[in-house]
Design a protein around this motif. Structure first.
Motif, PDB file in Angstrom:
ATOM      1  N   TYR A   1       7.510  -3.277   3.686  1.00 54.79           N
ATOM      2  CA  TYR A   1       6.228  -2.629   3.938  1.00 54.79           C
ATOM      3  C   TYR A   1       5.561  -2.260   2.624  1.00 54.79           C
ATOM      4  O   TYR A   1       6.215  -2.122   1.591  1.00 54.79           O
ATOM      5  N   ARG A   2       4.242  -2.127   2.672  1.00 51.06           N
ATOM      6  CA  ARG A   2       3.459  -1.725   1.512  1.00 51.06           C
ATOM      7  C   ARG A   2       2.943  -0.307   1.725  1.00 51.06           C
ATOM      8  O   ARG A   2       2.435   0.030   2.788  1.00 51.06           O
ATOM      9  N   GLU A   3       3.099   0.518   0.696  1.00 51.03           N
ATOM     10  CA  GLU A   3       2.648   1.897   0.737  1.00 51.03           C
ATOM     11  C   GLU A   3       2.092   2.268  -0.631  1.00 51.03           C
ATOM     12  O   GLU A   3       2.772   2.099  -1.646  1.00 51.03           O
TER      13      GLU A   3
ATOM     14  N   SER B   1       1.348   3.256   5.582  1.00 53.95           N
ATOM     15  CA  SER B   1       2.163   2.105   5.193  1.00 53.95           C
ATOM     16  C   SER B   1       1.934   0.972   6.175  1.00 53.95           C
ATOM     17  O   SER B   1       1.677   1.205   7.357  1.00 53.95           O
TER      18      SER B   1
ATOM     19  N   ARG C   1       6.825   7.338   7.080  1.00 56.65           N
ATOM     20  CA  ARG C   1       6.074   6.753   5.971  1.00 56.65           C
ATOM     21  C   ARG C   1       4.660   6.449   6.470  1.00 56.65           C
ATOM     22  O   ARG C   1       4.406   5.405   7.078  1.00 56.65           O
TER      23      ARG C   1
ATOM     24  N   LEU D   1       7.346   3.725  10.302  1.00 53.82           N
ATOM     25  CA  LEU D   1       6.221   3.264   9.483  1.00 53.82           C
ATOM     26  C   LEU D   1       4.934   3.314  10.299  1.00 53.82           C
ATOM     27  O   LEU D   1       4.914   2.914  11.467  1.00 53.82           O
TER      28      LEU D   1
END
Length: 361
Positions: free
Chosen positions: A134-136, A118, A115, A29
């Motif tokens: 996690y935020r993506e 993210s 990723r 990430l």
């Protein structure tokens, strides 16, 4: 379910992701993107001789578009308290730090799930290993992994989650970019005990001029601006900034500050505290600690954390020696003695125009 989750793809995380055995299922990430958006580290962007040696061990060569002009062979060391200035030879490569990081990410094997853009928001230990959220692109995702690697820098969420008592001396690094207006581009290292007990730097890059420094977090911006005013009085030219960057930077002061991890949690690079307390250079230790961890994980077996800690002993000892070196750089009296001695300093030969101006005076 992944075998390994890597948080952060700076030089440490990207090197580890590239070196892991293909038998592992890996997710990595990172907040950076190839378009230049996302996180960009405030960094002078100079590749030290130690970092060059670390890359040379892989028989790697830098692509041309990562390097920038000019290439400078000496550092102009300025002590604002004593008024002394000396030039010392250095073998840095001037580069675009963001492009350098993205190049390292671009050579990660396709088998690693990267990723980008993210942001890791939560980590916890589970019966099977670790849960990573996690935020993506505005959406939240959660994955699991058997091993967790923190390669997420000074403000590491991995270190803060699992080792909240592991406090390391830290500063706020502030850096601004300006149009280059100096007649002769230069690289400088600035000591100014009135505003910080750490250091500041400047460097020219492709017709832009960077000035940055590491300051105590209290009143950091005011200290930064005050130092700029002093530097303008001795010939620095700033003008209106094109952009301003800031982030946390660590500065270890003892062997206890280094944290390698435990219980299948591993810390590499600056997340582990592997950064020079004298120069704030961390790329070489990032690459070398990633190499050490890759050998441990690829070897498999038991006692992985103990083996990783043992393999990083040379890194920790080298950085501790730099802790011992710090008084000669950062205590005003000792620094003045070193600079006054002229030891290892370069005598700058003035140009004919400068000689003529001096004669007229």
């Amino acid at each position: 379910m992944y075998d390994i989750a890597i948080i952060g793809l700076g030089p440490a995380g990207a090197t580890l992701a590239r070196l892991l055995d293909p038998r592992y299922r890996v997710i990595a990430l990172d907040r950076k993107t190839f378009g230049g958006d996302g996180f960009q580290k405030p960094c002078g962007g100079l590749l030290s001789s130690d970092a060059q040696k670390a890359l040379a061990a892989f028989d790697m060569t830098l692509p041309k578009d990562v390097m920038v002009d000019p290439q400078i062979f000496a550092v102009k060391t300025i002590d604002l308290k004593s008024g002394l200035t000396r030039h010392y030879q250095r073998f840095y490569i001037n580069l675009d730090r963001h492009k350098f990081d993205m190049w390292l990410e671009s050579i990660i094997p396709d088998g690693v799930e990267v990723r980008s853009s993210s942001n890791c928001t939560h980590i916890s230990r589970t019966d099977r290993g670790f849960s990573v959220t996690y935020r993506e692109n505005g959406e939240s995702h959660t994955v699991e992994a058997r091993y967790l690697v923190g390669a997420d820098g000074a403000n590491s969420v991995v270190r803060r989650t699992f080792y909240p008592r592991k406090k390391i001396r830290n500063y706020l690094s502030i850096q601004q970019w300006f149009p280059e207006t100096h007649a002769n581009p230069f690289y400088s290292c600035i000591f100014d005990p009135e505003d910080t007990d750490c250091c500041s730097w400047s460097i020219s890059k492709d017709k832009q001029f960077i000035f940055g420094g590491a300051f105590p977090k209290k009143n950091a911006r005011a200290r930064f601006e005050n130092q700029k005013k002093k530097l303008e009085e001795i010939g620095f030219r700033f003008g209106e900034p094109l952009k301003t960057e800031a982030c946390l930077v660590l500065r270890p002061s003892s062997m206890r500050d280094f944290c390698c991890g435990s219980g299948n949690v591993f810390l590499i690079g600056e997340a582990a505290g592997f950064i020079s307390p004298s120069s704030l250079e961390g790329i070489s230790s990032a690459i070398n600690s990633a190499l050490a961890l890759s050998k441990v994980l690829n070897g498999g077996g038991k006692s992985l954390n103990r083996r990783y800690r043992r393999k990083t002993l040379p890194i920790r000892l080298k950085l501790f020696l730099k802790v011992l070196k710090c008084p000669f750089m950062y205590r005003p009296f000792l620094r003045r003695l070193v600079m006054q001695s002229g030891l290892r300093a370069i005598r700058i030969v003035p140009s004919p125009a400068e000689e003529g101006a001096k004669a007229r005076l």
